[in-house]
Write a protein that holds these residues in place. Structure first.
Motif, mmCIF file in Angstrom:
data_model
loop_
_atom_site.group_PDB
_atom_site.id
_atom_site.type_symbol
_atom_site.label_atom_id
_atom_site.label_comp_id
_atom_site.label_asym_id
_atom_site.label_seq_id
_atom_site.Cartn_x
_atom_site.Cartn_y
_atom_site.Cartn_z
ATOM 1 N N MET A 2 0.589 -1.386 0.272
ATOM 2 C CA MET A 2 -0.018 -0.021 -0.035
ATOM 3 C C MET A 2 1.023 1.918 0.158
ATOM 4 N N VAL A 3 1.722 1.321 0.863
ATOM 5 C CA VAL A 3 2.886 2.516 0.940
ATOM 6 C C VAL A 3 3.709 2.123 -0.515
ATOM 7 N N LYS A 4 4.005 1.349 -0.740
ATOM 8 C CA LYS A 4 4.902 1.541 -1.945
ATOM 9 C C LYS A 4 4.086 2.519 -2.974
ATOM 10 N N ASP A 5 2.845 1.438 -3.384
ATOM 11 C CA ASP A 5 2.616 2.196 -4.416
ATOM 12 C C ASP A 5 1.334 3.312 -4.115
ATOM 13 N N TRP A 6 1.157 4.008 -3.029
ATOM 14 C CA TRP A 6 0.969 5.445 -2.721
ATOM 15 C C TRP A 6 2.442 6.368 -2.498
ATOM 16 N N ASP A 7 3.849 5.480 -2.303
ATOM 17 C CA ASP A 7 4.853 7.185 -2.853
ATOM 18 C C ASP A 7 5.896 6.020 -3.723
ATOM 19 N N LYS A 8 5.162 6.489 -5.065
ATOM 20 C CA LYS A 8 5.570 6.638 -6.677
ATOM 21 C C LYS A 8 6.557 7.543 -6.513
ATOM 22 N N PRO A 9 7.838 8.187 -7.264
ATOM 23 C CA PRO A 9 8.299 8.711 -7.620
ATOM 24 C C PRO A 9 7.301 9.938 -8.739
ATOM 25 N N GLN A 10 7.153 10.842 -7.968
ATOM 26 C CA GLN A 10 6.440 11.467 -8.478
ATOM 27 C C GLN A 10 7.273 12.991 -9.565
ATOM 28 N N THR A 11 6.309 13.472 -10.699
ATOM 29 C CA THR A 11 6.925 14.265 -11.495
ATOM 30 C C THR A 11 6.998 15.813 -11.145
ATOM 31 N N ARG A 12 8.305 16.415 -11.339
ATOM 32 C CA ARG A 12 8.267 17.523 -11.556
ATOM 33 C C ARG A 12 6.888 18.032 -11.711
ATOM 34 N N LYS A 13 5.676 18.881 -11.031
ATOM 35 C CA LYS A 13 4.868 19.457 -11.833
ATOM 36 C C LYS A 13 4.752 21.099 -11.016
ATOM 37 N N HIS A 14 5.663 21.105 -10.374
ATOM 38 C CA HIS A 14 4.964 22.454 -9.520
ATOM 39 C C HIS A 14 5.896 22.953 -9.748
ATOM 40 N N ASN A 15 6.170 24.287 -9.689
ATOM 41 C CA ASN A 15 6.989 25.481 -9.636
ATOM 42 C C ASN A 15 7.053 26.853 -8.289
ATOM 43 N N ALA A 16 8.212 26.494 -8.013
ATOM 44 C CA ALA A 16 8.271 27.593 -7.034
ATOM 45 C C ALA A 16 9.090 28.982 -7.358
ATOM 46 N N VAL A 17 8.912 30.003 -7.285
ATOM 47 C CA VAL A 17 9.601 31.243 -7.936
ATOM 48 C C VAL A 17 9.455 31.953 -6.205
ATOM 49 N N LEU A 18 11.015 32.230 -5.887
ATOM 50 C CA LEU A 18 11.846 32.443 -5.077
ATOM 51 C C LEU A 18 12.376 33.707 -5.051
ATOM 52 N N ARG A 19 12.553 34.062 -4.274
ATOM 53 C CA ARG A 19 13.740 35.395 -4.037
ATOM 54 C C ARG A 19 14.216 35.121 -3.501
ATOM 55 N N VAL A 20 16.384 34.712 -3.579
ATOM 56 C CA VAL A 20 17.350 33.744 -3.012
ATOM 57 C C VAL A 20 18.587 35.533 -3.501
ATOM 58 N N ARG A 21 18.974 35.512 -2.137
ATOM 59 C CA ARG A 21 19.896 36.279 -2.228
ATOM 60 C C ARG A 21 21.399 35.988 -3.354
ATOM 61 N N ALA A 22 21.470 36.669 -3.913
ATOM 62 C CA ALA A 22 22.712 36.307 -4.616
ATOM 63 C C ALA A 22 24.322 35.456 -4.219
ATOM 64 N N ASP A 23 24.172 35.928 -3.073
ATOM 65 C CA ASP A 23 25.765 35.635 -2.758
ATOM 66 C C ASP A 23 25.394 33.790 -1.704
ATOM 67 N N ALA A 24 23.916 33.494 -1.490
ATOM 68 C CA ALA A 24 23.575 32.170 -1.033
ATOM 69 C C ALA A 24 22.994 31.434 -2.168
ATOM 70 N N GLY A 25 22.342 30.407 -1.685
ATOM 71 C CA GLY A 25 21.688 29.263 -1.862
ATOM 72 C C GLY A 25 21.920 29.150 -3.496
ATOM 73 N N PHE A 26 23.224 28.352 -3.497
ATOM 74 C CA PHE A 26 23.932 27.699 -4.386
ATOM 75 C C PHE A 26 23.799 26.681 -5.378
ATOM 76 N N ALA A 27 22.773 25.972 -4.400
ATOM 77 C CA ALA A 27 22.710 24.768 -4.740
ATOM 78 C C ALA A 27 20.903 25.704 -5.494
ATOM 79 N N LEU A 28 19.945 25.986 -4.829
ATOM 80 C CA LEU A 28 19.068 26.407 -5.615
ATOM 81 C C LEU A 28 19.477 27.335 -7.185
ATOM 82 N N HIS A 29 20.024 27.891 -7.306
ATOM 83 C CA HIS A 29 20.829 28.693 -7.757
ATOM 84 C C HIS A 29 20.802 27.612 -9.272
ATOM 85 N N ARG A 30 21.581 26.321 -9.095
ATOM 86 C CA ARG A 30 22.135 25.955 -9.914
ATOM 87 C C ARG A 30 20.827 24.878 -10.361
#
Length: 322
Positions: free
Chosen positions: A235-263
């Motif tokens: 039951m859990v395996k069927d429920w926890d199937k890999p999801q596609t990236r179907k959402h988009n987030a708009v973020l304000r991030v410091r230019a000199d921080a959040g390098f993983a988010l920039h990438r």
């Protein structure tokens, strides 16, 4: 159960195991520390203790004492109390040893430690094999940090329905759910509970880190029936199937921080209204996980859109402050 009550119950068990005759309530009262002087209070507490011992599976016998008045007395037969010798194969002892480590951070850590010692005593071969096969300090670990874990595990064990507040993935509102739990499962480092959702009238799976506040027991023991052939892991395996990236987030991030988010951003542009900040667009799949991920960046990230992701991040940050 409080420490005092645990000590009192343990004292009763030791006393009645060591006695060859039935001991009256007054004799138990005189030998066990913790009972009140007032007679009615003692009777009520003693009745609760007897019920607790029987619920724990202690074979508490009643019979006539050897006193002149032939009062009702109590004792515990060693033959009925002691378990037969346990014979475990090496692989069985190894599996049970790993299972006991689930409780390393839960309420039953002490009981699990004692059980592990008994397992070693029951299978010397498994103990020796385990010590040679694994380097000291390197062990498979399964943590139970979720606050809801203990109550849900007990509910599954005792077959009792529960009620709790839950926040669904990608949403901000809290809903009340009533569940007949069938089992708890760990998958990919996350804990889940599965069962019959009474409001929906169908099987459902809930991730424990989305449960808000305490879990309440709402029915007597034995009132939940697990359908024959139920496989909670599937039951859990069927429920926890890999999801596609179907959402988009708009973020304000410091230019000199959040390098993983920039990438990982599909679009990056300077935020003209906020010098020193960038405006990022990033696709994501799991709203609940991503809210926790963004919260780790603290004041270096501001979620602009969608609103439910922004609220989820704010809720996590408030929880850290609390």
């Amino acid at each position: 159960m409080s420490k005092r009550r645990t000590e009192r119950l343990l004292s009763i068990v030791v006393l009645l195991l060591s006695s060859r005759r039935y001991l009256t309530a007054e004799q138990i009262r005189a030998a066990v520390i913790g009972y009140p002087e007032e007679q009615e209070s003692f009777k009520r507490m003693f009745e609760r203790d007897k019920e607790e011992l029987r619920d724990l599976g202690i074979p508490l016998e009643t019979g006539r004492s050897a006193t002149a008045d032939e009062e009702i007395g109590y004792r515990i037969s060693r033959q009925d109390y002691e378990l037969p010798e346990i014979q475990l194969e090496p692989d069985e002892a190894a599996v049970l040893g790993i299972a006991s480590r689930v409780w390393q951070s839960a309420a039953l850590e002490g009981a699990a430690t004692g059980a592990a010692l008994k397992l070693r005593a029951a299978s010397r071969e498994a103990d020796a094999e385990g010590e040679t096969a694994q380097a000291p300090g390197i062990q498979p670990r399964l943590t139970t940090q979720e606050p809801a874990f203990g109550a849900l595990w007990e509910a599954v064990r005792d077959r009792r329905p529960v009620a709790f507040d839950h926040v669904a993935g990608g949403r901000s509102e809290v809903t009340r759910r009533t569940l007949e739990p069938w089992g708890v499962v760990n998958r990919r480092g996350r804990w889940y509970v599965a069962g019959h959702d009474r409001a929906r009238g169908a099987p459902r799976v809930f991730r424990m880190n989305r449960i808000v506040g305490p879990v309440k027991l709402v029915g007597p023991p034995g009132s939940v029936t697990v359908p024959e052939g139920t496989d909670v892991r599937e039951m859990v395996k069927d429920w926890d199937k890999p999801q596609t990236r179907k959402h988009n987030a708009v973020l304000r991030v410091r230019a000199d921080a959040g390098f993983a988010l920039h990438r990982w951003a599909s679009q990056i542009e300077p935020d003209a209204a906020h010098p020193g900040w960038d405006r990022l667009t990033i696709a994501y799949s799991d709203p609940d996980w991503y809210a926790g991920h963004l919260a780790w960046f603290g004041q270096d990230v501001v979620v602009l859109d969608p609103p439910e992701l922004r609220e989820a991040v704010i809720r996590r940050l408030k929880g850290v402050l609390a």
